[in-house]
Design an enzyme around this catalytic site. Structure first.
Site, short mmCIF file in Angstrom:
data_model
loop_
_atom_site.label_atom_id
_atom_site.label_comp_id
_atom_site.label_asym_id
_atom_site.label_seq_id
_atom_site.Cartn_x
_atom_site.Cartn_y
_atom_site.Cartn_z
N HIS A 12 49.32 36.16 43.77
CA HIS A 12 49.81 34.89 44.34
C HIS A 12 49.34 33.65 43.55
CE1 HIS A 12 46.04 35.17 47.11
NE2 HIS A 12 45.76 34.36 46.10
N HIS A 59 42.96 29.61 51.24
CA HIS A 59 42.21 28.97 50.13
C HIS A 59 41.76 27.57 50.50
CE1 HIS A 59 44.53 32.17 48.16
NE2 HIS A 59 43.76 32.07 47.11
N HIS A 192 40.44 39.05 38.56
CA HIS A 192 40.32 37.69 38.01
C HIS A 192 39.03 37.04 38.49
CE1 HIS A 192 42.35 36.81 41.86
NE2 HIS A 192 42.19 35.52 41.72
N GLU A 239 40.23 39.67 46.24
CA GLU A 239 41.47 39.54 47.02
C GLU A 239 42.16 40.89 47.20
OE1 GLU A 239 42.65 34.90 46.06
OE2 GLU A 239 43.57 36.47 44.86
C1 DHB Z 1 44.32 31.03 40.82
C2 DHB Z 1 44.26 30.80 42.19
C3 DHB Z 1 44.37 31.85 43.08
O1 DHB Z 1 44.40 31.69 44.43
C4 DHB Z 1 44.49 33.13 42.62
O2 DHB Z 1 44.54 34.13 43.50
C5 DHB Z 1 44.55 33.35 41.24
C6 DHB Z 1 44.45 32.30 40.36
C7 DHB Z 1 44.23 29.92 39.84
O3 DHB Z 1 43.88 28.81 40.23
O4 DHB Z 1 44.56 30.15 38.67
FE FE Z 2 43.98 33.47 45.47
#
Ligand code: DHB
Ligand code: FE
Length: 286
Positions: A12, A59, A192, A239
């Site tokens: 997302h 978030h 990530h 996540e």
């Molecule tokens: C980013 C934000 C998110 O909520 C995520 O799941 C992945 C990346 C971002 O800010 O790049």
């Molecule tokens: Fe996220």
């Protein structure tokens, strides 16, 4: 009885919303990601779900570090999006399915999940981007029940607990009296990390391991502790808890129909998975 047609797991990342707003789906950077949704569009057009149960993490639009429920279930008639500051357009409101929400809430509490119930709830990019990816004409033909899992402030719920949360939702859906087709969605991930020394961390081997096991052996994934998950998937890769809940909510024979995995979208390993959920074969009486 509600029929659970299957599940979709999707990344997302907010920049996807900007790419959609700017019409960049066919740009070389974006095409390998967006083309992963061609199959999803065909499958949804065939299956036509009525309601989507979405597991995602907030978030900071609803809940911030001062008050952060571990599990929160939406029970609103309508869910609005608001500007989160990503420079992406605010989405239109999405209709809820309060009767189904209250059924899920009753069953979850009955199963020992001390959830927070939200008759007023905003939806952030973790819900609106997946909807925009699944139905790119923005004519989202579904109602939603959003379920928010804390993936932000430790202590986080465990992988095993999120799988069990999903299983409780799956049992509740099967016991629902109204006839409707329900799709389960889990959003976020995969690996990530957005900040700290490991910013930009991606782990393709671990993502592949998770995707390979999710359909047939989620119990193996449920063994990972949160600290192991942070180490292997990155601080925000946790996540994946939303994907565990999505998998748990499919009580039938689960099979993978489609997978797309592309590195990177922003700083994230972007993944899309489609599962079917077939009713278990009835055992013949001896
Ligand atoms: C980013 C934000 C998110 O909520 C995520 O799941 C992945 C990346 C971002 O800010 O790049
Ligand atoms: Fe996220």
């Amino acid at each position: 009885m509600a029929r659970i047609i299957g599940g979709i797991g999707t990344t997302h990342v907010p920049s996807i919303g900007k790419a959609i707003a700017d019409g960049k789906q066919n740009d070389p950077y974006w095409k390998p990601f967006f083309s992963g949704f061609d199959y999803v569009h065909q499958w949804l057009a065939r299956e036509q779900p009525d309601t989507v149960v979405v597991f995602s993490n907030d978030h900071g639009l609803n809940f911030f570090l001062d008050k952060l429920p571990t599990f929160a279930v939406g029970a609103a008639c309508e869910y609005r999006n608001e500007d989160e500051g990503w420079g992406i357009p605010v989405s239109r409101p999405v209709p809820g399915d309060p009767a189904l929400s209250w059924h899920l809430i009753n069953r979850l509490v009955g199963d020992g999940f001390d959830i927070t119930m939200c008759q007023d709830m905003l939806i952030d990019h973790a819900v609106t981007i997946p909807l925009s990816l699944m139905w790119p004409d923005f004519n989202w033909p579904v109602r939603i029940v959003p379920i928010s899992i804390n993936t932000v402030q430790h202590p986080l719920p465990s992988m095993a607990r999120c799988l069990e949360l999903g299983r409780s939702v799956g049992r509740a859906l099967v016991s629902y009296s109204e006839d409707k087709k329900v799709l389960i969605v889990g959003t976020g991930g995969l690996s990530h990390q957005l900040d700290g020394k490991r910013a930009g961390f991606i782990n393709k081997a671990f993502d592949t391991h998770c995707m390979d096991r999710l359909a047939h052996d989620p119990e193996a994934l449920a063994q990972y502790s949160i600290l192991q998950l942070v180490e292997l998937a990155g601080a925000q890769g946790v996540e994946f808890l939303n994907w565990m809940a999505m998998r748990g909510a499919m009580p039938g024979e689960v099979g993978e129909l489609h997978r797309n995995y592309h590195i990177p979208i922003s700083n994230t390993a972007a993944a899309t998975l489609v599962f079917e959920n077939r009713p278990r074969a009835q055992r013949k009486a001896a």
